[in-house]
Design an enzyme around this catalytic site. Sequence first.
Site, PDB file in Angstrom:
ATOM      1  N   SER A 113     -13.292   1.269   3.374  1.00  0.00           N
ATOM      2  CA  SER A 113     -12.401   0.689   1.767  1.00  0.00           C
ATOM      3  C   SER A 113     -11.373   1.731   1.856  1.00  0.00           C
ATOM      4  CB  SER A 113     -13.374   0.923   0.291  1.00  0.00           C
ATOM      5  OG  SER A 113     -12.609   0.847  -0.168  1.00  0.00           O
ATOM      6  N   ASP A 131      -7.049  -8.294   4.652  1.00  0.00           N
ATOM      7  CA  ASP A 131      -6.107  -8.892   3.535  1.00  0.00           C
ATOM      8  C   ASP A 131      -5.361 -10.123   4.700  1.00  0.00           C
ATOM      9  OD1 ASP A 131      -6.600  -7.159   1.955  1.00  0.00           O
ATOM     10  OD2 ASP A 131      -4.082  -5.918   1.941  1.00  0.00           O
ATOM     11  N   ARG A 167     -12.457 -14.700  -1.334  1.00  0.00           N
ATOM     12  CA  ARG A 167     -11.940 -15.673  -0.291  1.00  0.00           C
ATOM     13  C   ARG A 167     -11.775 -16.118   0.404  1.00  0.00           C
ATOM     14  NH1 ARG A 167      -7.045 -10.530   0.220  1.00  0.00           N
ATOM     15  NH2 ARG A 167      -6.216 -11.172  -1.686  1.00  0.00           N
ATOM     16  N   SER A 226       1.031  -1.191  -0.168  1.00  0.00           N
ATOM     17  CA  SER A 226       0.171  -0.435  -0.064  1.00  0.00           C
ATOM     18  C   SER A 226       0.977   1.252  -0.325  1.00  0.00           C
ATOM     19  CB  SER A 226      -0.853   0.100   0.922  1.00  0.00           C
ATOM     20  OG  SER A 226      -1.907  -1.413   1.298  1.00  0.00           O
TER      21      SER A 226
HETATM   22  C1  S3P Z   1      -5.801  -1.331   0.342  1.00  0.00           C
HETATM   23  C2  S3P Z   1      -7.016  -1.530   0.676  1.00  0.00           C
HETATM   24  C3  S3P Z   1      -7.578  -2.902   0.962  1.00  0.00           C
HETATM   25  C4  S3P Z   1      -6.442  -3.867   0.768  1.00  0.00           C
HETATM   26  C5  S3P Z   1      -5.641  -4.077  -0.022  1.00  0.00           C
HETATM   27  C6  S3P Z   1      -5.137  -2.581  -0.589  1.00  0.00           C
HETATM   28  C7  S3P Z   1      -4.686  -0.043  -0.065  1.00  0.00           C
HETATM   29  O1  S3P Z   1      -8.182  -2.279  -0.133  1.00  0.00           O
HETATM   30  O2  S3P Z   1      -7.570  -4.735   0.854  1.00  0.00           O
HETATM   31  O3  S3P Z   1      -5.158  -5.023  -0.610  1.00  0.00           O
HETATM   32  O4  S3P Z   1      -3.375   0.157  -0.272  1.00  0.00           O
HETATM   33  O5  S3P Z   1      -5.679   1.126   0.440  1.00  0.00           O
HETATM   34  P1  S3P Z   1      -9.938  -2.526   0.410  1.00  0.00           P
HETATM   35  O6  S3P Z   1     -10.177  -0.781   0.336  1.00  0.00           O
HETATM   36  O7  S3P Z   1     -11.327  -3.018  -1.052  1.00  0.00           O
HETATM   37  O8  S3P Z   1     -11.147  -2.633   1.415  1.00  0.00           O
END
Ligand code: S3P
Length: 438
Positions: free
Chosen positions: A173, A321, A352, A28
Amino acid sequence: MSGQTQLVFTVTPGSRLQGQIQVPGDKSISHRSVMFGALAEGTTEISGFLQGDDSLATLQAFRAMGVQIDGPEQGRVSVHGVGMHGLQAPSGELDLGNSGTSMRLLSGLLAGQAFDVTLTGDASLSGRPMQRVLNPLAQMGADIHSDEGGTAPLRIKSGAALKGIDYTLPMASAQVKSCLLLAGMYAEGETCVTEPAPTRDHTERMLQGFGYSIERHGAKVCLRGGGSLKACQIEVPADISSAAFFLVGASIAPGSELTLQGVGINPTRIGIIDILRLMGADIQLENERETGGEPVADIKVRSARLSGIHIPEHLVPLAIDEFPAIFIAAACAEGETVLTGAEELRVKESDRIQVMADGLQTLGIDVRPTADGIVIQGGTLQSGQVNSHGDHRIAMSFAMAALRAAGPIEIQDCANVNTSFPGFTELAAGAGLGISQA
Ligand code: S3P
């Protein structure tokens, strides 16, 4: 992205995990370091950048939009920023491979540019829901066309005059939150996003690190359009989502004692530690420090007897995750583990809940998938063949399951491990896992 869809892991049981290892950089944070570096004035120097397919897809996208980027060379990347309005039209579509973060964040960042651009991805990404970003972006005035059903390719039209919004996310999210904040930098007035539960806050932290002012009021984060970013240095910590496989592996394999060095322990990411500790795991944080606005620690984990729990729902977004790995811990725990409030797991790189349930059942574990979670009865993992369905985190989770299985586990469709964890098999083998790939 690498096209080796037939890559198979074979993992033999009976070993333990030991020593000190460093997992690769946070995915991220790596994505965001290139995005903000590209839009900044000056050169951003990044170290610890994740050289995985997902973050490399982001890097290539910015190269295709005229940004000079040196590296990556052993995690070092120099991004020569072009300023907020310096991106150029790419000569073709931007292929973001398997990376949901690239597509959702870029859709916001590119909604207010002066050129048309199309975002595409692989089969998995092309099936993932994009309406969650397209709806609020349309409210801001963006002109973006998706395929029927609100999926990629996303065709973004230039010339949209974006207006700030005050938006309440329908789901927790970080990708949607970040998408709207990025669009908000190009919008007139203020953009505010309210989240139903805390999610990873790397965008907010990094915006501040690049000198862009943001305001938080509880669950609401706001910024005003028209600001600018100043280049900075970014040290990307090791990814707690990659460390998660080893936290579970060392917890379930008797006699293990493993230290994971320099792992990011941002409070919005440590649900995995909280959940494993509730199950009885022996996890200690050592040498806690801060690098580049993110808290970091060495994490020491020793094997322990785990018990099933009802996972508190407030921890779900903080471990979103890590559930494939947590399900393996639950399969090795005594008693029942119940997960609820996790319907988002059905729209990740794979479904998942279903894919993990299928694999665990194949290995002889009693599981009951539900609409928003799963019920797992701890038991004895048998030998068997499971399919990761091209989902990196599922492949690595079943690799760790073999530590406690009655015989070898063969895992199919593992090439996408490279999206987040290049070098996984070598690092895991070095720590003691009996893994081979073919
Ligand atoms: C992420 C947010 C999450 C996560 C993804 C990375 C990010 O997704 O599952 O692997 O870097 O902002 P969601 O926002 O869909 O939960």
